[in-house]
Scaffold this motif. Sequence first.
Motif, mmCIF file in Angstrom:
data_model
loop_
_atom_site.group_PDB
_atom_site.id
_atom_site.type_symbol
_atom_site.label_atom_id
_atom_site.label_comp_id
_atom_site.label_asym_id
_atom_site.label_seq_id
_atom_site.Cartn_x
_atom_site.Cartn_y
_atom_site.Cartn_z
ATOM 1 N N CYS A 419 0.855 -1.179 0.000
ATOM 2 C CA CYS A 419 0.000 0.000 0.000
ATOM 3 C C CYS A 419 0.899 1.239 0.000
ATOM 4 O O CYS A 419 1.811 1.336 0.822
ATOM 5 C CB CYS A 419 -0.878 -0.010 1.245
ATOM 6 S SG CYS A 419 -1.742 1.534 1.541
ATOM 7 N N CYS A 422 0.395 3.096 3.687
ATOM 8 C CA CYS A 422 0.799 2.539 4.982
ATOM 9 C C CYS A 422 1.818 1.407 4.844
ATOM 10 O O CYS A 422 2.293 0.871 5.835
ATOM 11 C CB CYS A 422 -0.408 2.056 5.762
ATOM 12 S SG CYS A 422 -1.082 0.517 5.136
ATOM 13 N N CYS A 437 -5.282 -3.001 0.135
ATOM 14 C CA CYS A 437 -4.367 -2.854 1.259
ATOM 15 C C CYS A 437 -4.895 -3.714 2.395
ATOM 16 O O CYS A 437 -6.069 -3.708 2.709
ATOM 17 C CB CYS A 437 -4.328 -1.393 1.677
ATOM 18 S SG CYS A 437 -3.628 -1.152 3.306
ATOM 19 N N CYS A 443 -4.096 1.657 8.319
ATOM 20 C CA CYS A 443 -3.871 2.439 7.113
ATOM 21 C C CYS A 443 -4.582 3.785 7.218
ATOM 22 O O CYS A 443 -5.801 3.836 7.355
ATOM 23 C CB CYS A 443 -4.401 1.667 5.908
ATOM 24 S SG CYS A 443 -4.118 2.524 4.358
ATOM 25 N N GLN A 446 -7.693 4.497 5.344
ATOM 26 C CA GLN A 446 -8.909 3.788 5.730
ATOM 27 C C GLN A 446 -9.386 4.117 7.145
ATOM 28 O O GLN A 446 -10.441 3.667 7.567
ATOM 29 C CB GLN A 446 -8.663 2.268 5.666
ATOM 30 C CG GLN A 446 -8.199 1.798 4.315
ATOM 31 C CD GLN A 446 -7.854 0.315 4.339
ATOM 32 O OE1 GLN A 446 -8.670 -0.508 4.705
ATOM 33 N NE2 GLN A 446 -6.646 -0.022 3.964
HETATM 34 ZN ZN LIG Z 1 -2.719 0.977 3.436
#
Ligand SMILES: [Zn+2]
Length: 700
Positions: A419, A422, A437, A443, A446
């Motif tokens: 990702c 992250c 991800c 993350c 998100q």
């Molecule tokens: Zn991520």
Amino acid sequence: MSGTLSEAEAAAELERLAADIARHDDLYHRQDAPEISDAEYDALVRRNREIEAQFPDLIRPDSPSRRVGATAAETFAKSQHGEPMLSLDNVFGPEEFAEFAARIRRFLGLSAEETLAFVAEPKIDGLSINLLYEKGRFIRGATRGDGLVGEDVTANLRTLKDLPLRLKGPHPERIEIRGEVFLEKADFLAFRDAQQALLDSGKRVVVPANPRNAAAGSLRQKDAAITASRPLKLFAYAMGAASEPVAETHHAWLKRLEDWGFDVNPLSKKLPDEHAAEAFQAAMGEQRAGLAYDIDGVVYKLDRIDWQRRLGFVGRAPRWAVAWKFPAEQATTKLIAIEIQVGRTGALTPRAVMEPVNVGGVVVRHATLHNEDEIARKDVRIGDTVILQRAGDVIPQIVSVVLEKRPADAQPFVPLTECPICHSHAVRDGDDVVRRCTGGLICPAQTVERLKHFVSRRAMDIEGLGEENIQRLYDEELLRSPADIFRLAAHAERMRQWEGWGAKSKKPEEAKKVPNLLAAIEARRRVPLERFIFALGIRRIGEQNAKLLARHYVSFPHWREKMIAARVIGSEEREELGSIQGIGPAIATELVEFFAEPRNLAALDDLAGQVTPEDATGSGAADSAFAGKTVVFTGTLTTMTRDEAEAVAERLGAKVTKSVSKKTDFVIVGADAGSKAAKATELGVATLTEEEWRSQAGID
Ligand SMILES: [Zn+2]
Ligand SMILES: NC(=O)c1ccc[n+]([C@@H]2O[C@H](COP(=O)([O-])OP(=O)(O)OC[C@H]3O[C@@H](n4cnc5c(N)ncnc54)[C@H](O)[C@@H]3O)[C@@H](O)[C@H]2O)c1
């Protein structure tokens, strides 16, 4: 080329095209989920028409050139139109339009002095509906369907703000009114993104490809409340059957529609003669990008209704009207980079970054590339010159690559395995085209979405922590992970200083906002394991699956331990997980991926330090036949693992032991049981078959 077809080949191809086109009509009109683009569909229709022109004897009774739309779906009651609802023929330029007007003149035998007035109306890409009014009241409304019989969507239509339930002023006893139901661009985009997010989180929803599919899908709902929640608009533009004549010209007729309370597109205009069409078309082309809704052309309708009657219909379209479509807007530019965006639910979406270019009046810098398969299919490389298009859709697409202009150092796209935000693993599962991800809990892309889910009513159910407050706490950097929620008490003073959060508020409910919130949080330090699991927001782990997991693993430490062990493919724990009824291998993979990201595990443990998930309990443990009893399992159970069976027994209050003695209350005997079963009989201990055990334990 149809020129080289034998008669047998032509017949075979017409048959195939009839079937193909019927299938795409069904996908498009009934399921609101086309598989191919309109351009691809139009090419099939054109091919069909070409072959039919060459082999007129082979025209099939089910030929697509004779049909409109698709038959009404079974989900709705059928509604017969008083007059057929047809399609429109297309023209693409001034010559074709002139030819259309000349055909009308020929048909009516008009002299050159006679003027042909038209009404021009922007062609919005929505879906047409037929509204029946009796004694001025809205009685019934239907979709176009196959042109003769549509789907009765009366209840859904009643929810449209633009639809008058009563006609204002004088009106015929009975009249059919037609119009277009559509979504504005901004509403479409918001709706599409929301559907995409639902899809990303594992819900089975359709992400609409364009405003027309979105409008059709919204109107064609079994539950009218869903239709009501969508901002559908309606413009009226035509009349069907009427108990008495209403007007002599189309233009006068539009005025009547307005008098009765309908919205008529204010851009509709009466043109003095056919020569005014070209300028109108150009003017609409210029305004197009700035309109709130998408239009794909202009409909020109002959103004005189007596002439319309004489002209009538041919095939599937009237002779007196035509849709002059805009050309697809294309432009060529250079692709500078492919960047990856991480959606709120973890989907990684490639996006083309291009040298800015004007496409039909809009400066475009970005185009969606949907997913890595699409990039591969179109063979798009960084450094390529690409052809961009804005067709019916609001968002530009890359149509193709200009291969002759490909530089030697053009770079193929390499999918990310991490990702970009992250750095968690990014994975694609099975036949999913989307890469995601796996850093769900950590993350940043998100985080807010996960936190909202975490506190939502069916998850942790923390009152007073709505979306707005979550966003605020996130923006103020007080919230980064679920565990942070339980550390908010330390920031109470700071929170109270915020506008509307207490200290400066006169309203009593605001003054108590922070203490109330903190109390609601404290109240959730203990939650049922199933809620806890669901709250984690692991993909595909909805309420139902969370419940299955909680029931199977019973306690949080046990579940955690098993999930970690299940990371090893082929391990006993992995098999066990995949074999839980209702879970299965695909869901097992999602869980395992979550646990495979060490930082997810760290966030989970951090959270478990704040919240205590309560062991799953069966219904009515206390009054179960096994409460306080000692039980032994022997032999092989066929419907559940030994672990699961033992866990269930414990949950029902039983003590599970390994060997049979006089203290044993029940021995549950599976297949191929050995000495323990014999011992039970010898000691006179009650034995149960697997089936008896299941029924007494209350397992489904
Ligand atoms: Zn991520
Ligand atoms: N991608 C696919 O699989 C697929 C399948 C089927 C159809 N399609 C697409 O659907 C279209 C064909 O559908 P169609 O038969 O509805 O034809 P059409 O959309 O080209 O024209 C007829 C429609 O125009 C609309 N319209 C908008 N403004 C109007 C106005 N002022 N007056 C009258 N009508 C107005 C009405 O809804 C009417 O039914 C094509 O663009 C085709 O590409 C695509």
